[in-house]
Design a protein around this motif. Structure first.
Motif, PDB file in Angstrom:
ATOM      1  N   VAL A  79      -4.395  -0.742  21.462  1.00  0.00           N
ATOM      2  CA  VAL A  79      -4.161  -1.887  20.586  1.00  0.00           C
ATOM      3  C   VAL A  79      -4.970  -1.739  19.303  1.00  0.00           C
ATOM      4  O   VAL A  79      -4.457  -1.956  18.195  1.00  0.00           O
ATOM      5  N   ARG A  80      -6.237  -1.374  19.435  1.00  0.00           N
ATOM      6  CA  ARG A  80      -7.087  -1.222  18.249  1.00  0.00           C
ATOM      7  C   ARG A  80      -6.547  -0.136  17.332  1.00  0.00           C
ATOM      8  O   ARG A  80      -6.487  -0.313  16.103  1.00  0.00           O
ATOM      9  N   GLU A  81      -6.162   0.997  17.889  1.00  0.00           N
ATOM     10  CA  GLU A  81      -5.634   2.078  17.068  1.00  0.00           C
ATOM     11  C   GLU A  81      -4.313   1.686  16.415  1.00  0.00           C
ATOM     12  O   GLU A  81      -4.026   2.081  15.279  1.00  0.00           O
ATOM     13  N   ASN A  82      -3.519   0.888  17.106  1.00  0.00           N
ATOM     14  CA  ASN A  82      -2.260   0.401  16.546  1.00  0.00           C
ATOM     15  C   ASN A  82      -2.516  -0.510  15.352  1.00  0.00           C
ATOM     16  O   ASN A  82      -1.826  -0.453  14.327  1.00  0.00           O
ATOM     17  N   VAL A  83      -3.537  -1.360  15.472  1.00  0.00           N
ATOM     18  CA  VAL A  83      -3.923  -2.246  14.363  1.00  0.00           C
ATOM     19  C   VAL A  83      -4.378  -1.417  13.164  1.00  0.00           C
ATOM     20  O   VAL A  83      -3.983  -1.676  12.015  1.00  0.00           O
ATOM     21  N   PHE A  84      -5.221  -0.407  13.415  1.00  0.00           N
ATOM     22  CA  PHE A  84      -5.693   0.451  12.330  1.00  0.00           C
ATOM     23  C   PHE A  84      -4.521   1.136  11.624  1.00  0.00           C
ATOM     24  O   PHE A  84      -4.473   1.206  10.392  1.00  0.00           O
ATOM     25  N   GLN A  85      -3.568   1.644  12.411  1.00  0.00           N
ATOM     26  CA  GLN A  85      -2.440   2.352  11.822  1.00  0.00           C
ATOM     27  C   GLN A  85      -1.586   1.420  10.975  1.00  0.00           C
ATOM     28  O   GLN A  85      -1.085   1.809   9.908  1.00  0.00           O
ATOM     29  N   GLU A  86      -1.415   0.191  11.441  1.00  0.00           N
ATOM     30  CA  GLU A  86      -0.644  -0.783  10.661  1.00  0.00           C
ATOM     31  C   GLU A  86      -1.332  -1.057   9.325  1.00  0.00           C
ATOM     32  O   GLU A  86      -0.678  -1.204   8.290  1.00  0.00           O
ATOM     33  N   GLY A  87      -2.669  -1.121   9.354  1.00  0.00           N
ATOM     34  CA  GLY A  87      -3.408  -1.291   8.109  1.00  0.00           C
ATOM     35  C   GLY A  87      -3.201  -0.116   7.169  1.00  0.00           C
ATOM     36  O   GLY A  87      -3.001  -0.297   5.957  1.00  0.00           O
ATOM     37  N   HIS A  88      -3.240   1.118   7.708  1.00  0.00           N
ATOM     38  CA  HIS A  88      -3.003   2.307   6.883  1.00  0.00           C
ATOM     39  C   HIS A  88      -1.600   2.268   6.273  1.00  0.00           C
ATOM     40  O   HIS A  88      -1.414   2.623   5.099  1.00  0.00           O
ATOM     41  N   ASN A  89      -0.619   1.847   7.078  1.00  0.00           N
ATOM     42  CA  ASN A  89       0.757   1.784   6.575  1.00  0.00           C
ATOM     43  C   ASN A  89       0.887   0.782   5.428  1.00  0.00           C
ATOM     44  O   ASN A  89       1.604   1.021   4.449  1.00  0.00           O
ATOM     45  N   THR A  90       0.203  -0.351   5.555  1.00  0.00           N
ATOM     46  CA  THR A  90       0.248  -1.364   4.497  1.00  0.00           C
ATOM     47  C   THR A  90      -0.394  -0.838   3.220  1.00  0.00           C
ATOM     48  O   THR A  90       0.127  -1.038   2.112  1.00  0.00           O
ATOM     49  N   HIS A  91      -1.535  -0.145   3.366  1.00  0.00           N
ATOM     50  CA  HIS A  91      -2.180   0.460   2.203  1.00  0.00           C
ATOM     51  C   HIS A  91      -1.217   1.410   1.492  1.00  0.00           C
ATOM     52  O   HIS A  91      -1.051   1.352   0.266  1.00  0.00           O
ATOM     53  N   ALA A  92      -0.610   2.303   2.276  1.00  0.00           N
ATOM     54  CA  ALA A  92       0.273   3.317   1.690  1.00  0.00           C
ATOM     55  C   ALA A  92       1.455   2.681   0.964  1.00  0.00           C
ATOM     56  O   ALA A  92       1.884   3.166  -0.087  1.00  0.00           O
ATOM     57  N   LYS A  93       1.977   1.589   1.504  1.00  0.00           N
ATOM     58  CA  LYS A  93       3.130   0.920   0.889  1.00  0.00           C
ATOM     59  C   LYS A  93       2.781   0.371  -0.494  1.00  0.00           C
ATOM     60  O   LYS A  93       3.502   0.636  -1.473  1.00  0.00           O
ATOM     61  N   TRP A  94       1.680  -0.391  -0.590  1.00  0.00           N
ATOM     62  CA  TRP A  94       1.294  -0.970  -1.877  1.00  0.00           C
ATOM     63  C   TRP A  94       0.888   0.114  -2.871  1.00  0.00           C
ATOM     64  O   TRP A  94       1.199   0.021  -4.065  1.00  0.00           O
ATOM     65  N   GLN A  95       0.198   1.140  -2.406  1.00  0.00           N
ATOM     66  CA  GLN A  95      -0.182   2.235  -3.289  1.00  0.00           C
ATOM     67  C   GLN A  95       1.047   2.965  -3.822  1.00  0.00           C
ATOM     68  O   GLN A  95       1.087   3.347  -4.997  1.00  0.00           O
ATOM     69  N   LYS A  96       2.068   3.116  -2.971  1.00  0.00           N
ATOM     70  CA  LYS A  96       3.297   3.777  -3.410  1.00  0.00           C
ATOM     71  C   LYS A  96       3.995   2.947  -4.483  1.00  0.00           C
ATOM     72  O   LYS A  96       4.487   3.505  -5.479  1.00  0.00           O
ATOM     73  N   TRP A  97       4.022   1.644  -4.306  1.00  0.00           N
ATOM     74  CA  TRP A  97       4.636   0.781  -5.315  1.00  0.00           C
ATOM     75  C   TRP A  97       3.916   0.891  -6.653  1.00  0.00           C
ATOM     76  O   TRP A  97       4.546   0.995  -7.707  1.00  0.00           O
ATOM     77  N   LEU A  98       2.587   0.871  -6.632  1.00  0.00           N
ATOM     78  CA  LEU A  98       1.811   0.999  -7.867  1.00  0.00           C
ATOM     79  C   LEU A  98       2.014   2.376  -8.491  1.00  0.00           C
ATOM     80  O   LEU A  98       2.046   2.515  -9.720  1.00  0.00           O
ATOM     81  N   GLN A  99       2.152   3.395  -7.642  1.00  0.00           N
ATOM     82  CA  GLN A  99       2.419   4.738  -8.140  1.00  0.00           C
ATOM     83  C   GLN A  99       3.769   4.790  -8.845  1.00  0.00           C
ATOM     84  O   GLN A  99       3.901   5.376  -9.927  1.00  0.00           O
ATOM     85  N   GLU A 100       4.783   4.171  -8.255  1.00  0.00           N
ATOM     86  CA  GLU A 100       6.118   4.151  -8.864  1.00  0.00           C
ATOM     87  C   GLU A 100       6.111   3.426 -10.201  1.00  0.00           C
ATOM     88  O   GLU A 100       6.909   3.745 -11.094  1.00  0.00           O
ATOM     89  N   MET A 101       5.194   2.459 -10.356  1.00  0.00           N
ATOM     90  CA  MET A 101       5.085   1.696 -11.600  1.00  0.00           C
ATOM     91  C   MET A 101       4.226   2.402 -12.647  1.00  0.00           C
ATOM     92  O   MET A 101       4.039   1.878 -13.748  1.00  0.00           O
ATOM     93  N   LYS A 102       3.665   3.567 -12.281  1.00  0.00           N
ATOM     94  CA  LYS A 102       2.781   4.325 -13.172  1.00  0.00           C
ATOM     95  C   LYS A 102       1.525   3.521 -13.519  1.00  0.00           C
ATOM     96  O   LYS A 102       1.010   3.605 -14.631  1.00  0.00           O
ATOM     97  N   ARG A 103       1.017   2.776 -12.551  1.00  0.00           N
ATOM     98  CA  ARG A 103      -0.152   1.923 -12.801  1.00  0.00           C
ATOM     99  C   ARG A 103      -1.375   2.359 -11.994  1.00  0.00           C
ATOM    100  O   ARG A 103      -2.380   1.672 -11.988  1.00  0.00           O
ATOM    101  N   LEU A 104      -1.298   3.498 -11.314  1.00  0.00           N
ATOM    102  CA  LEU A 104      -2.327   3.874 -10.361  1.00  0.00           C
ATOM    103  C   LEU A 104      -3.107   5.103 -10.810  1.00  0.00           C
ATOM    104  O   LEU A 104      -2.529   6.161 -11.069  1.00  0.00           O
ATOM    105  N   GLY A 105      -4.428   4.958 -10.903  1.00  0.00           N
ATOM    106  CA  GLY A 105      -5.305   6.082 -11.196  1.00  0.00           C
ATOM    107  C   GLY A 105      -6.213   6.338 -10.002  1.00  0.00           C
ATOM    108  O   GLY A 105      -6.355   5.502  -9.118  1.00  0.00           O
ATOM    109  N   GLY A 106      -6.858   7.513 -10.007  1.00  0.00           N
ATOM    110  CA  GLY A 106      -7.778   7.827  -8.921  1.00  0.00           C
ATOM    111  C   GLY A 106      -7.683   9.275  -8.516  1.00  0.00           C
ATOM    112  O   GLY A 106      -7.284  10.139  -9.298  1.00  0.00           O
TER     113      GLY A 106
END
Length: 299
Positions: A79-106
């Protein structure tokens, strides 16, 4: 031991429990995740992590001992690992959207040449080999002089802001802000205690306390050690029960990070002197975090 098993220890019970699953495939997936969780994850053990420093029970003495003798990875559950993975997936989704908008540096990792490079703007090709196979590697925030190392979820140069991406569930609210949650807990006849999720999400209007302190510490590190001109941090929150989202932008306030910075300096000085600092949670004594790590006769 059978290939892919777990060594005897606290994690073995969860692994054995997974073998009892009535569905063979589901049990196999659980065992796979539990075995995977025992492998090194690349998290540095020689630095203070901001996510730990902002906790109310962060003990300077315990942190000192953990830096001297990093503890092994603790037990986990599916359960804990599943929660962590869901958090990683959410991070990747928002980061991908910002990347598509050309608004992401790092930092960006190239899957072709396996090198990491920094770019203030969203790149289309690797700076080193011109490959388009890039993965966002977030924003390193390191302060070697204070033994601090961490990463922020994102950096938007044209907005002068860092980004933090959070998933919000009842567990996190219950742990960090129980008084807020209590206002929406109702006793229902025949159902026991339930939470009015609609009203709670409607009234959720600011980052949780630990997230607020963590964001301010990230801003401090970015400004003082990474030469990033940021004066605010934006939080994206996703509400787990409904997948609704909100954002909050908080301006930089250096005073919020002062206790954590002072603690990091104290620990760094103690490491240089070779003597553990006193427990700051229970002055004159010890707390649950440092008691087990304390050595006989330590000052």
């Amino acid at each position: 031991m059978a290939r892919g098993g777990i060594k005897p220890g606290p994690g073995l019970a969860a692994y054995l429990e997974a073998t009892k699953s009535a569905d063979i495939l589901f049990g196999a997936v659980q065992k796979h995740i539990l075995v995977k969780a025992t492998r090194p994850d690349g998290r540095r053990q020689d630095v203070l992590h901001p996510s730990e420093m902002i906790k109310p029970d962060w003990c300077h003495r315990a942190a000192f001992y953990k830096l001297l003798n990093p503890p092994p990875k603790g037990p986990t559950t599916f359960v804990r690992e599943n929660v962590f993975q869901e958090g990683h997936n959410t991070h990747a989704k928002w980061q991908k959207w910002l990347q598509e908008m050309k608004r992401l540096g790092g930092d960006w990792y190239c899957e072709s040449c396996r090198q990491t490079f920094w770019d203030d703007e969203t790149p289309e090709l690797c700076q080193l080999c011109s490959s388009p196979l890039l993965t966002y590697a977030e924003v390193p925030l390191n302060a070697p002089a204070l033994t601090i190392g961490g990463k922020s979820d994102g950096y938007c140069p044209e907005d002068n802001c860092l980004i933090e991406i959070k998933t919000l569930g009842l567990g996190s609210i219950r742990f960090e802000d129980p008084k807020f949650l209590a206002k929406y807990e109702l006793e229902m006849e025949g159902r026991g205690q339930v939470v009015d999720l609609v009203r709670m999400w409607r009234d959720f209007r600011r980052p949780l306390p630990q997230a607020l302190r963590q964001g301010q510490l990230y801003l401090y590190l970015a400004r003082h050690f990474e030469d990033l001109w940021v004066d605010r941090i934006t939080y994206f929150y996703e509400f787990k029960p409904t997948q609704e989202a909100k954002s909050f932008t908080v301006l930089y306030d250096e005073s919020i990070s002062e206790p954590a910075i002072e603690g990091a300096q104290l620990i760094t000085d103690a490491l240089a002197a070779g003597r553990p600092p006193r427990c700051n949670i229970n002055p004159g004594g010890s707390c649950k975090n440092c008691r087990a790590l304390d050595t006989a006769g330590a000052a």
